[in-house]
Write a protein that holds these residues in place. Structure first.
Motif, short mmCIF file in Angstrom:
data_model
loop_
_atom_site.label_atom_id
_atom_site.label_comp_id
_atom_site.label_asym_id
_atom_site.label_seq_id
_atom_site.Cartn_x
_atom_site.Cartn_y
_atom_site.Cartn_z
N LEU A 27 0.80 -1.23 0.00
CA LEU A 27 0.00 0.00 0.00
C LEU A 27 0.83 1.28 0.00
O LEU A 27 0.25 2.37 0.00
CB LEU A 27 -0.93 0.02 1.22
CG LEU A 27 -1.95 -1.12 1.32
CD1 LEU A 27 -2.70 -1.03 2.64
CD2 LEU A 27 -2.92 -1.09 0.15
N GLY A 28 2.14 1.16 0.01
CA GLY A 28 2.96 2.36 0.14
C GLY A 28 2.78 2.93 1.53
O GLY A 28 3.16 2.30 2.52
N ALA A 203 17.56 -3.54 0.83
CA ALA A 203 17.60 -2.57 -0.26
C ALA A 203 16.20 -2.20 -0.75
O ALA A 203 16.06 -1.26 -1.54
CB ALA A 203 18.42 -3.13 -1.42
N ARG A 204 15.19 -2.91 -0.29
CA ARG A 204 13.83 -2.64 -0.72
C ARG A 204 13.32 -1.36 -0.03
O ARG A 204 13.45 -1.21 1.19
CB ARG A 204 12.91 -3.83 -0.40
CG ARG A 204 13.34 -5.12 -1.09
CD ARG A 204 12.41 -6.27 -0.77
NE ARG A 204 11.10 -6.09 -1.39
CZ ARG A 204 10.80 -6.45 -2.63
NH1 ARG A 204 11.72 -7.02 -3.40
NH2 ARG A 204 9.58 -6.27 -3.10
N PRO A 205 12.70 -0.45 -0.78
CA PRO A 205 12.19 0.78 -0.17
C PRO A 205 11.22 0.52 0.98
O PRO A 205 11.21 1.28 1.97
CB PRO A 205 11.51 1.48 -1.34
CG PRO A 205 12.24 0.99 -2.55
CD PRO A 205 12.57 -0.44 -2.25
N ALA A 206 10.40 -0.51 0.87
CA ALA A 206 9.43 -0.79 1.93
C ALA A 206 10.11 -1.20 3.23
O ALA A 206 9.59 -0.92 4.32
CB ALA A 206 8.46 -1.89 1.48
N TYR A 207 11.27 -1.86 3.13
CA TYR A 207 12.03 -2.19 4.34
C TYR A 207 12.45 -0.91 5.05
O TYR A 207 12.32 -0.78 6.27
CB TYR A 207 13.26 -3.04 4.00
CG TYR A 207 14.16 -3.26 5.20
CD1 TYR A 207 14.00 -4.38 6.00
CD2 TYR A 207 15.15 -2.34 5.54
CE1 TYR A 207 14.79 -4.57 7.12
CE2 TYR A 207 15.95 -2.52 6.65
CZ TYR A 207 15.77 -3.63 7.44
OH TYR A 207 16.55 -3.81 8.56
N ALA A 208 12.99 0.05 4.30
CA ALA A 208 13.43 1.32 4.89
C ALA A 208 12.28 2.02 5.59
O ALA A 208 12.45 2.58 6.69
CB ALA A 208 14.04 2.21 3.82
N LEU A 209 11.10 2.01 4.99
CA LEU A 209 9.95 2.63 5.63
C LEU A 209 9.53 1.89 6.91
O LEU A 209 9.19 2.51 7.92
CB LEU A 209 8.77 2.66 4.65
CG LEU A 209 8.91 3.62 3.46
CD1 LEU A 209 7.81 3.36 2.44
CD2 LEU A 209 8.86 5.07 3.94
N ALA A 210 9.56 0.57 6.86
CA ALA A 210 9.12 -0.22 8.01
C ALA A 210 10.02 -0.03 9.22
O ALA A 210 9.55 -0.07 10.36
CB ALA A 210 9.05 -1.69 7.62
N PHE A 211 11.32 0.18 8.97
CA PHE A 211 12.27 0.28 10.08
C PHE A 211 12.82 1.69 10.25
O PHE A 211 13.82 1.90 10.94
CB PHE A 211 13.41 -0.72 9.87
CG PHE A 211 12.96 -2.15 10.04
CD1 PHE A 211 12.88 -2.72 11.29
CD2 PHE A 211 12.59 -2.90 8.93
CE1 PHE A 211 12.45 -4.03 11.45
CE2 PHE A 211 12.14 -4.21 9.08
CZ PHE A 211 12.08 -4.78 10.35
N ALA A 212 12.13 2.66 9.68
CA ALA A 212 12.58 4.05 9.82
C ALA A 212 12.54 4.54 11.26
O ALA A 212 13.26 5.49 11.62
CB ALA A 212 11.72 4.96 8.94
#
Length: 219
Positions: A27-28, A203-212
């Motif tokens: 879902l972004g 490296a997946r953008p969603a990983y960065a968002l999840a663990f920001a």
């Protein structure tokens, strides 16, 4: 029924990060997140216990387009259900892909049950329980099981393929990678094949968002 709104009750670096990761993949940022102050015991308030009697995160509030609502509080079930509900996104083999589906479900439940349980018992007896009832021998037993039984199985898979169920990233990778990351806190899962795998998924953008919000974690 279609989903109208999703709200995730979350705490940084906990099991809810698994669900947050998949939600970002699908879902972004089109979902709601509420952080639960676990260190301040917010999970024991009557309102929260009405959602999750097991007093933990994640909790997923789902509102459908007909106005009905549903609450989920098991992270493994959430990952399976979300990947299936949004099947067009490609995060789970379909039921028609029988062999691939069986392998995917096996690795999802392995991560949610067997490996998670060993990690949780380690965390309890090293970090969370009152010192008078901690059992370091039991923590060491669980770490040995991970190192000597689970790691070799994961390594074999990830030396053969880029992802845990083959050459395609699935929701089972979210479960697996979260557990590998958790195990790393105890000096486990440091094999080169596992490190290379973690580099791929991180490296997946969603990983960065999840663990920001990882810096907000209080252990």
């Amino acid at each position: 029924m279609k989903i109208k709104h999703i709200k995730l009750y979350h705490y940084p670096m906990s099991r809810s990060a698994r669900v947050k990761w998949l939600l970002h993949e699908i879902l972004g940022e089109d979902f709601e997140t509420e952080t639960v102050a676990l260190r301040q015991m917010a999970q024991f308030t009557p309102d929260f216990l009405a959602k999750n009697p097991n007093h933990g995160v994640p909790v997923l509030d789902i509102t459908y387009d007909d106005g009905s609502q549903q609450v989920m509080y098991e992270s493994g079930a959430m990952l399976i259900w979300l990947a299936d509900h949004y099947g067009e996104k490609g995060f789970a083999p379909s039921i028609d892909e029988s062999a691939a589906r069986a392998d995917y479900l096996q690795m999802m439940i392995f991560g949610a049950a067997w490996m998670d349980m060993k990690l949780w018992q380690t965390r309890l007896h090293q970090d969370l329980l009152p010192k008078t009832v901690r059992n370091q021998d039991f923590a060491d037993f669980n770490k040995d099981k991970i190192k000597n039984e689970m790691e070799p199985m994961l390594i074999e898979r990830l030396e053969a393929h880029d992802y845990i169920c083959g050459d395609h990233f699935t929701a089972a990778d979210i479960m697996t990678a979260h557990n590998i990351q958790w195990a790393g806190a105890y000096g486990l899962c440091r094999h080169p094949a596992l490190k290379a795998y973690m580099q791929r998924v991180r490296a997946r953008p969603a990983y960065a968002l999840a663990f920001a919000d990882a810096a907000d974690f209080e252990g």
